[in-house]
Design an enzyme around this catalytic site. Structure first.
Site, PDB file in Angstrom:
ATOM      1  N   GLU A  73       0.807  -1.227   0.000  1.00 58.47           N
ATOM      2  CA  GLU A  73       0.000   0.000   0.000  1.00 58.47           C
ATOM      3  C   GLU A  73       0.837   1.273   0.000  1.00 58.47           C
ATOM      4  OE1 GLU A  73       0.331  -1.409   4.259  1.00 58.47           O
ATOM      5  OE2 GLU A  73      -0.828  -2.277   2.641  1.00 58.47           O
ATOM      6  N   ALA A  74       2.157   1.079   0.097  1.00 56.01           N
ATOM      7  CA  ALA A  74       3.033   2.259   0.142  1.00 56.01           C
ATOM      8  C   ALA A  74       4.361   1.918  -0.519  1.00 56.01           C
ATOM      9  CB  ALA A  74       3.263   2.662   1.600  1.00 56.01           C
ATOM     10  N   GLU A 176      13.778   7.910  10.165  1.00 54.09           N
ATOM     11  CA  GLU A 176      15.177   7.508  10.203  1.00 54.09           C
ATOM     12  C   GLU A 176      15.430   6.338   9.258  1.00 54.09           C
ATOM     13  OE1 GLU A 176      18.187   5.674  13.635  1.00 54.09           O
ATOM     14  OE2 GLU A 176      16.095   6.063  14.089  1.00 54.09           O
ATOM     15  N   ASP A 221       0.914  -6.471  12.509  1.00 52.24           N
ATOM     16  CA  ASP A 221       1.482  -7.049  11.282  1.00 52.24           C
ATOM     17  C   ASP A 221       2.947  -7.392  11.540  1.00 52.24           C
ATOM     18  OD1 ASP A 221       1.548  -7.952   8.666  1.00 52.24           O
ATOM     19  OD2 ASP A 221       1.845  -5.980   7.786  1.00 52.24           O
ATOM     20  N   ASP A 238       6.863  -0.658   9.888  1.00 52.78           N
ATOM     21  CA  ASP A 238       5.565  -0.959   9.261  1.00 52.78           C
ATOM     22  C   ASP A 238       4.436  -1.077  10.288  1.00 52.78           C
ATOM     23  OD1 ASP A 238       3.918  -1.368   7.156  1.00 52.78           O
ATOM     24  OD2 ASP A 238       4.673  -3.342   6.604  1.00 52.78           O
TER      25      ASP A 238
END
Ligand SMILES: Nc1ncnc2c1ncn2[C@@H]1O[C@H](COP(=O)(O)OP(=O)(O)OP(=O)(O)O)[C@@H](O)[C@H]1O
Ligand SMILES: [Mg+2]
Length: 287
Positions: A73-74, A176, A221, A238
């Site tokens: 999704e990214a 970071e 996740d 994530d």
């Protein structure tokens, strides 16, 4: 004596310079942009105390260095934020820019379970998201970015090993860049640690989970794919789907799944661990 400048006043050419007005919203010609640090609201900037590598100068320029990885999704990019010509002054840093895509919503089916309890006050936004219009998808992408930002800030404030969150701007998070020897740290799943390191890695994840559950939070996740191995240290990434263990009806299911994903990987490499035991230990500190 008159204070008027005399008519023969001439400006010393050393004080004259060409002036070009720049709009901070404009992208620069070469595809880079002015640093967005000051353009975002204070709450969209990373928590204090800020690491000294964070570049806050208004004169800094952001330059995309290329894509690190495309995700579901990214996409993750490397982005340099630097004051031109300031290399030796340290006003230059490479960060990860995680950008949520508005157009791809394959995984937004997850939304219903993960976002239970997350409210969209604006009914127009709500309708647009339900109908999956382009506008609705961009609203959803912004919500995921915001959710991951809040999760990163929360975890950082709890002292957990996550990338320092630098800023969030719409659908983009700057954080970071986790490295080993100047290269992007591998995901835990790609590593084959020897027994001692394997056991230390497991303890680090167990500690991570203990602190998180103590505060009523679930990653949601967690797997060897969302953990980076930065030498001897693990860093968890994530986190947009981080949920509340108690308020979310499926919070405990997510926690058990996180335990299973972690324990199976370590067990397959010979460590004597068990997901039910870990889950039990975590549930005991949760309440
Ligand atoms: N802060 C970081 N430092 C170094 N690498 C990172 C960082 N954040 C992300 N990455 C890299 O980019 C990849 C994708 O990031 P992330 O898992 O957050 O996004 P995603 O869209 O959920 O991807 P996926 O669908 O693969 O899970 C990571 O597996 C990692 O390799
Ligand atoms: Mg991931």
């Amino acid at each position: 004596m008159s204070s008027e400048p005399s008519s023969d006043f001439t400006l010393d050419p050393r004080f004259a310079f060409d002036f070009v007005a720049l709009d901070p919203d404009d992208d620069l010609d070469d595809g880079s942009r002015w640093s967005t640090w000051l353009a975002v609201e204070p709450l969209c900037r990373g928590p204090r105390p800020r690491p000294d590598w964070v570049v806050t100068s208004q004169a800094a320029i952001d330059t995309d260095l290329g894509i690190l990885k495309t995700g579901k999704e990214a996409d993750a990019f490397l982005l340099e934020r630097a004051v031109p010509g300031s290399d030796e002054l340290g006003e230059s840093v490479v960060m990860v820019a995680k950008r949520y895509r508005g157009e791809d919503h394959r995984s937004f089916h997850r939304s219903a379970t993960y976002t239970e309890g997350r409210r969209t006050r604006n009914t127009r936004d709500m309708r647009a998201m339900t109908n999956k219009t382009a506008y609705g998808r961009s609203v959803a992408a912004g919500q995921w970015a915001r959710a991951e930002w809040e999760a990163l800030v929360r975890c950082h404030e709890l002292g957990l090993p996550v990338p320092y969150p630098v800023q969030v701007d719409g659908t983009e998070i700057l954080m970071e860049w986790i490295r080993v020897d100047g290269e992007t740290a591998p995901r835990l799943a790609q590593t084959r640690p020897a027994a001692e390191l394997l056991s230390s890695y497991y303890q680090q994840l167990r500690d991570f989970l203990l602190t998180l559950t103590e505060h009523g939070l679930v990653h949601g996740d967690l797997s060897p794919y969302n953990v980076l191995a930065a030498g001897e240290r693990l860093v968890v990434i994530d986190l947009p789907q981080m949920v509340d263990l108690v308020a979310n009806p499926t919070g405990a299911d997510f926690l058990l799944r996180d335990c299973t994903n972690v324990c199976r990987w370590f067990a397959a490499r010979g460590l004597d661990v068990d997901e039910q035991a870990l889950f039990g230990e975590l549930m005991a500190v949760a309440f």
